[in-house]
Design a protein around this motif. Structure first.
Motif, PDB file in Angstrom:
ATOM      1  N   PRO A 101      -5.044  15.842 -10.467  1.00 56.24           N
ATOM      2  CA  PRO A 101      -4.403  15.790  -9.149  1.00 56.24           C
ATOM      3  C   PRO A 101      -3.374  14.673  -9.063  1.00 56.24           C
ATOM      4  N   LEU A 102      -2.319  14.917  -8.292  1.00 57.46           N
ATOM      5  CA  LEU A 102      -1.259  13.933  -8.096  1.00 57.46           C
ATOM      6  C   LEU A 102      -0.842  13.931  -6.627  1.00 57.46           C
ATOM      7  N   LEU A 156      -2.075   8.170  -8.159  1.00 57.03           N
ATOM      8  CA  LEU A 156      -0.944   8.177  -7.230  1.00 57.03           C
ATOM      9  C   LEU A 156      -1.371   8.550  -5.804  1.00 57.03           C
ATOM     10  N   HIS A 157      -2.625   8.260  -5.476  1.00 53.84           N
ATOM     11  CA  HIS A 157      -3.128   8.521  -4.121  1.00 53.84           C
ATOM     12  C   HIS A 157      -2.407   7.623  -3.123  1.00 53.84           C
ATOM     13  N   THR A 158      -2.116   8.153  -1.943  1.00 53.28           N
ATOM     14  CA  THR A 158      -1.323   7.409  -0.961  1.00 53.28           C
ATOM     15  C   THR A 158      -2.008   6.142  -0.455  1.00 53.28           C
ATOM     16  N   VAL A 169      -5.341   4.731  -2.142  1.00 48.12           N
ATOM     17  CA  VAL A 169      -5.978   4.014  -3.248  1.00 48.12           C
ATOM     18  C   VAL A 169      -4.969   3.588  -4.315  1.00 48.12           C
ATOM     19  N   LYS A 170      -3.935   4.406  -4.503  1.00 49.07           N
ATOM     20  CA  LYS A 170      -2.797   4.069  -5.370  1.00 49.07           C
ATOM     21  C   LYS A 170      -3.190   3.736  -6.816  1.00 49.07           C
ATOM     22  N   GLY A 171      -3.928   4.636  -7.446  1.00 45.19           N
ATOM     23  CA  GLY A 171      -4.255   4.450  -8.859  1.00 45.19           C
ATOM     24  C   GLY A 171      -3.033   4.680  -9.731  1.00 45.19           C
ATOM     25  N   THR A 172      -2.675   3.703 -10.554  1.00 44.63           N
ATOM     26  CA  THR A 172      -1.438   3.805 -11.349  1.00 44.63           C
ATOM     27  C   THR A 172      -1.636   3.514 -12.832  1.00 44.63           C
TER      28      THR A 172
END
Length: 442
Positions: free
Chosen positions: A169-170, A116-118, A120-123
């Motif tokens: 981390p989130l 949920l990185h702003t 890279v947005k890993g989901t």
């Protein structure tokens, strides 16, 4: 031996000597001219400077100035974190470990910074948890370090560049405060809204949020927030916060459980490694750097602890450095890190050959005058000649990386400036002048 044969031997010998002298001459010229520029610099004589310039084509050090001395590297440390990642997670970043038992799904964190990185947005891990119909249990306790790295400044806890370290981390481990219109404050993640209170005793004349050191209580002055305001503040991490953020994101309950990671746990991989490495290097993301060390521990099957990972990486991958580094964190926030310029040169060579693709490597590094932390250091250009890593702390400003000369020659360099009292802008300007000098004349 007759006279004709003797003459032939002499001529051939002279040709070899002339050839050797001629082949060395260009680097000797570079060395003398750059050395003169450094020696005559009024700026560089005022503080500690370490410099190394290396020619990979001839495999020789062109110039060294205190290159065997140890310097505080600041974010040049990320070059070591980057190289470790190339060796340990070359393709994708592990995001979650899990097992399914009956009606339950138990999962463990891997330290994945992309979750949920702003940017890279890993989901992928979030989608797994969201789509399952099983009960969710988070097995906390893999990370055995402190919430700050070794030697970090505790009073920077409110600043965006020093998020806490955690196994799951989130949202970059920060709270984002924004305002599209004056007077309208938006907090994200929204669950932190209730943690914001007005400090009526504040005498501040401008809007700024301050978190209490050991709790998620955020105070702001009775001043109207301006339009286009933006501030990132690290939140206080903990298992309860992790559970609350997950529950809010997944829209389902998540419980905590105490259980050791089994050998048969499955792995969900998130973002591509190059995308995460690019976020590590271009904006010099401290959060990504520290969390990556934990993902390396996960992949190596060792205790999730920065010091344990660093020790193993040094033992397994860094034995060939001319001077063993004192390496204590992933980002360079700590002044406990100490590296020599010539060791960084060796590391740059190892990185170059590990990637084995110049275009790919340079795409992950700040480019002088174009991208990342070197965007404003050199003149704006579409064809950069410097690709490298910066490093800045109070009294510290460094650059290490790759330089393409005007004639197309590739050189490695490490330029380290420590213990200065002048404005960093002046130190940067002089460093850029020297590196531009190398580019233009060779």
């Amino acid at each position: 031996m007759d006279k004709i044969k003797l003459k032939s031997v002499i001529i051939n010998g002279l040709l070899v000597v002339v050839s050797l002298v001629y082949s060395c001459k260009p680097n000797q010229i570079i060395s003398k001219k750059v050395s003169k520029e450094i020696k005559n610099s009024q700026m560089l004589g005022k503080y500690q400077v370490g410099f190394a310039l290396y020619d990979p084509a001839t495999k020789e050090m062109v110039l060294e100035k205190d290159a065997d001395k140890y310097f505080t590297p600041a974010s040049n440390t990320k070059l070591f974190t980057f190289y470790a990642g190339l060796k340990i997670t070359p393709d994708s970043i592990p995001s979650l470990r899990y097992v399914e038992r009956g009606d339950s799904l138990i999962f463990w964190g891997t330290g994945d910074p992309s979750l949920l990185h702003t940017v890279v947005k890993g989901t992928k891990a979030i989608q797994l948890l969201k789509n399952t119909h099983k009960k969710l249990f988070f097995a906390a306790g893999r990370y055995t370090g402190n919430f700050f790295g070794n030697g970090w400044s505790w009073d920077d806890y409110n600043d965006y560049y020093q998020p806490e370290i955690t196994e799951l981390p989130l949202f970059d481990n920060v709270v984002l405060i924004t305002s599209k219109q004056a007077g309208e404050m938006k907090v994200s993640p929204a669950i932190f809204n209730a943690c914001f209170v007005i400090d009526s005793s504040s005498k501040a004349t401008r809007f700024e949020v301050k978190r209490e050191f050991l709790s998620n209580k955020f105070h702001f002055p009775p001043v109207k927030i301006s339009a286009s305001y933006e501030q990132q503040i690290p939140f206080k991490t903990g298992t309860n916060i992790t559970l609350a953020l997950l529950a809010d994101t997944l829209k389902k309950e998540v419980q905590v459980i105490s259980e050791t990671l089994p050998a048969n746990a499955k792995t969900v991989y998130s973002a591509k490694s190059d995308d995460v490495f690019r976020q590590l290097m271009l904006p010099s993301d401290n959060f990504v750097a520290e969390q990556l060390l934990l993902t390396y521990a996960d992949q190596l099957g060792i205790e999730m602890n920065a010091s344990k990972v660093i020790a193993l990486v040094k033992e397994r991958y860094l034995k060939d450095l001319p001077d063993q580094p004192k390496w204590v964190d992933g980002s360079g926030l700590s002044r406990g890190n100490l590296f020599t310029p010539r060791s960084i040169i060796k590391l740059l060579d190892m990185i170059y050959h590990e990637v084995n693709n110049q275009q790919r490597l340079f795409s992950m590094l700040p480019a002088g005058g174009k991208s990342g932390t070197l965007r404003n250091a050199y003149a704006k250009t579409d064809t950069p000649f410097v690709y490298g890593k910066t490093g800045t702390l109070s009294g510290v400003h460094n650059q290490s990386g790759y330089l393409i000369t005007k004639k197309g020659k590739l050189l490695y360099y490490s330029f380290m400036n420590n213990n200065y009292v002048q404005p960093t802008a002046e130190v940067r300007k002089e460093m850029v002048r020297i590196m531009t000098f190398v580019h233009d004349r060779f």
